[in-house]
Design a protein around this motif. Structure first.
Motif, PDB file in Angstrom:
ATOM      1  N   UNK A  87     -11.604  25.085  45.949  1.00  0.00           N
ATOM      2  CA  UNK A  87     -10.502  24.129  45.963  1.00  0.00           C
ATOM      3  C   UNK A  87      -9.539  24.364  47.117  1.00  0.00           C
ATOM      4  N   UNK A  88      -9.788  25.381  47.923  1.00  0.00           N
ATOM      5  CA  UNK A  88      -8.945  25.650  49.098  1.00  0.00           C
ATOM      6  C   UNK A  88      -9.744  25.296  50.350  1.00  0.00           C
ATOM      7  N   UNK A  89      -9.754  24.023  50.677  1.00  0.00           N
ATOM      8  CA  UNK A  89     -10.539  23.565  51.826  1.00  0.00           C
ATOM      9  C   UNK A  89      -9.738  23.613  53.114  1.00  0.00           C
ATOM     10  N   UNK A  90      -8.471  23.981  53.023  1.00  0.00           N
ATOM     11  CA  UNK A  90      -7.647  24.064  54.221  1.00  0.00           C
ATOM     12  C   UNK A  90      -6.343  23.325  54.036  1.00  0.00           C
ATOM     13  N   UNK A 149      -4.726   8.637  51.776  1.00  0.00           N
ATOM     14  CA  UNK A 149      -5.833   8.417  50.846  1.00  0.00           C
ATOM     15  C   UNK A 149      -7.109   9.116  51.310  1.00  0.00           C
ATOM     16  N   UNK A 150      -7.306   9.236  52.600  1.00  0.00           N
ATOM     17  CA  UNK A 150      -8.525   9.864  53.121  1.00  0.00           C
ATOM     18  C   UNK A 150      -8.377  11.368  53.299  1.00  0.00           C
ATOM     19  N   UNK A 151      -7.143  11.872  53.440  1.00  0.00           N
ATOM     20  CA  UNK A 151      -6.955  13.280  53.803  1.00  0.00           C
ATOM     21  C   UNK A 151      -6.176  14.101  52.786  1.00  0.00           C
ATOM     22  N   UNK A 152      -5.681  13.482  51.716  1.00  0.00           N
ATOM     23  CA  UNK A 152      -4.889  14.237  50.749  1.00  0.00           C
ATOM     24  C   UNK A 152      -5.780  15.167  49.935  1.00  0.00           C
ATOM     25  N   UNK A 153      -5.489  16.475  49.985  1.00  0.00           N
ATOM     26  CA  UNK A 153      -6.186  17.474  49.191  1.00  0.00           C
ATOM     27  C   UNK A 153      -5.160  18.196  48.335  1.00  0.00           C
ATOM     28  N   UNK A 154      -5.617  19.120  47.511  1.00  0.00           N
ATOM     29  CA  UNK A 154      -4.706  19.778  46.582  1.00  0.00           C
ATOM     30  C   UNK A 154      -3.613  20.556  47.307  1.00  0.00           C
ATOM     31  N   UNK A 155      -3.957  21.195  48.425  1.00  0.00           N
ATOM     32  CA  UNK A 155      -2.961  21.982  49.151  1.00  0.00           C
ATOM     33  C   UNK A 155      -1.856  21.094  49.712  1.00  0.00           C
ATOM     34  N   UNK A 177       2.813  23.310  39.092  1.00  0.00           N
ATOM     35  CA  UNK A 177       1.798  23.000  38.084  1.00  0.00           C
ATOM     36  C   UNK A 177       0.456  22.701  38.739  1.00  0.00           C
ATOM     37  N   UNK A 178       0.474  21.921  39.814  1.00  0.00           N
ATOM     38  CA  UNK A 178      -0.778  21.626  40.523  1.00  0.00           C
ATOM     39  C   UNK A 178      -1.378  22.895  41.118  1.00  0.00           C
ATOM     40  N   UNK A 179      -0.543  23.758  41.690  1.00  0.00           N
ATOM     41  CA  UNK A 179      -1.049  25.015  42.230  1.00  0.00           C
ATOM     42  C   UNK A 179      -1.605  25.929  41.156  1.00  0.00           C
ATOM     43  N   UNK A 180      -0.982  25.942  39.971  1.00  0.00           N
ATOM     44  CA  UNK A 180      -1.477  26.777  38.884  1.00  0.00           C
ATOM     45  C   UNK A 180      -2.816  26.277  38.363  1.00  0.00           C
ATOM     46  N   UNK A 181      -2.964  24.952  38.261  1.00  0.00           N
ATOM     47  CA  UNK A 181      -4.255  24.392  37.848  1.00  0.00           C
ATOM     48  C   UNK A 181      -5.336  24.771  38.846  1.00  0.00           C
ATOM     49  N   UNK A 182      -5.024  24.695  40.113  1.00  0.00           N
ATOM     50  CA  UNK A 182      -5.979  25.068  41.153  1.00  0.00           C
ATOM     51  C   UNK A 182      -6.370  26.541  41.037  1.00  0.00           C
ATOM     52  N   UNK A 183      -5.404  27.426  40.794  1.00  0.00           N
ATOM     53  CA  UNK A 183      -5.710  28.847  40.670  1.00  0.00           C
ATOM     54  C   UNK A 183      -6.560  29.161  39.460  1.00  0.00           C
TER      55      UNK A 183
END
Length: 330
Positions: free
Chosen positions: A258-261, A275-281, A299-305
């Protein structure tokens, strides 16, 4: 009258079991203070690394409490009111969050398919080069881009693939339509993958070259004597030798799926659109830092971890099922 020595039972006269088997007294456990004193040099060398991870990885984990608060930096953790799971409910009902998840998984899948095997293929190619000078020169050239910042990498690709770049100018000079890859959302996933491969393929190659250097050369000689050609030697000798390293790197890659950069996507977000480039980070950055909604970002970072930790656990169990050591033993 019998003496006391003759009345003793054979069981009492026999030596302890540990001495009878080994002929030596049992080993005593070395106290902790003695081990610390004997290994103080190694502990001193490890101390900076341990402090680094403690300061920048483990202590910041306490900040995950923000995900359960309506956090305000000016009043701190104690003054911020508790909201429970409200932040998680909000992100799970946010279409932008799920869009960032889909983009993240799509980019991760492309990098797993195209980038993950690329360092191994390059290592096999370089390892087959006979000349040591050529091998060292190629190694130096291919891993130098790893030390270039993403700002320069994106600028370099812009000068080559942008609307006013080298390729577009070449096409215009020959009466063809210009090609602007840098602002095309449809080609953005492949552009991101190509940038990652160009930048980090050499750095990942080093690990495989170290594993290939430990392969016993007599195995290649025996395979050649048995009539195995280069491809069969690679399949039956080289690839099994690096299988353990490959699986370990795959486990780590799946845990970091989930950490693509961050910087790479942030620099090109405005060119192709959110819309094309939004990632979790970037989702965490914009909601937590730019918009000031710290609870949503945490919260989003905790879900990712949590998802990343579960991925590492599952991939490590899968490695054990295939008979490999994985990252850790259970």
């Amino acid at each position: 009258m019998t003496s006391p020595a003759t009345t003793r039972s054979p069981r009492a006269a026999s030596p302890p079991a540990s001495k009878a088997k080994t002929g030596r007294p049992p080993l005593r456990r070395v106290p902790l203070r003695v081990r610390l004193r004997n290994n103080w040099v190694m502990l001193a060398l490890m101390a900076p690394g341990l402090l680094f991870f403690a300061a920048f990885f483990y202590v910041p984990m306490l900040g995950n409490i923000v995900a359960f608060q309506d956090y305000q930096p000016f009043i701190g953790f104690k003054g911020s009111p508790w909201v429970g799971l409200a932040s998680f409910q909000e992100i799970f009902s946010d279409p932008a969050f799920w869009e960032s998840v889909r983009n993240t998984l799509a980019f991760a899948a492309l990098q797993l398919i195209f980038f993950f095997p690329a360092p191994l293929a390059l290592a096999l190619l370089i390892n087959s080069v006979v000349s040591s000078r050529v091998k060292k020169f190629v190694q130096s050239v291919v891993y130098l881009p790893h030390f270039i910042s993403w700002v320069l990498v994106v600028a370099l690709f812009q000068q080559v693939l942008g609307g006013a770049g080298l390729i577009s100018n070449f096409l215009r000079d020959h009466g063809l339509s210009a090609l602007d890859v840098m602002t095309d959302p449809s080609t953005f996933p492949m552009l991101i993958t190509a940038q990652v491969i160009w930048k980090d393929i050499g750095w990942g190659m080093i690990i495989y070259l170290a594993a290939l250097a430990n392969v016993d050369q007599s195995l290649y000689e025996s395979a050649a004597v048995d009539g195995a050609g280069p491809w069969r030697r690679m399949w039956h000798v080289t690839l099994p030798a690096v299988r353990g390293v490959t699986i370990m790197l795959l486990v780590l890659r799946l845990g970091d799926v989930l950490s693509v950069g961050f910087e790479q996507f942030l620099l090109q977000r405005d060119a192709v659109g959110a819309r094309a480039s939004e990632v979790l980070d970037t989702y965490v950055y914009y909601h937590g830092v730019v918009y000031g909604d710290w609870g949503i970002g945490a919260a989003a970072g905790l879900v990712k971890g949590v998802v990343g930790a579960l991925m590492i656990w599952g991939a490590n169990r899968l490695a054990h099922a295939f008979g490999e050591q994985g990252v850790y033993s259970t």
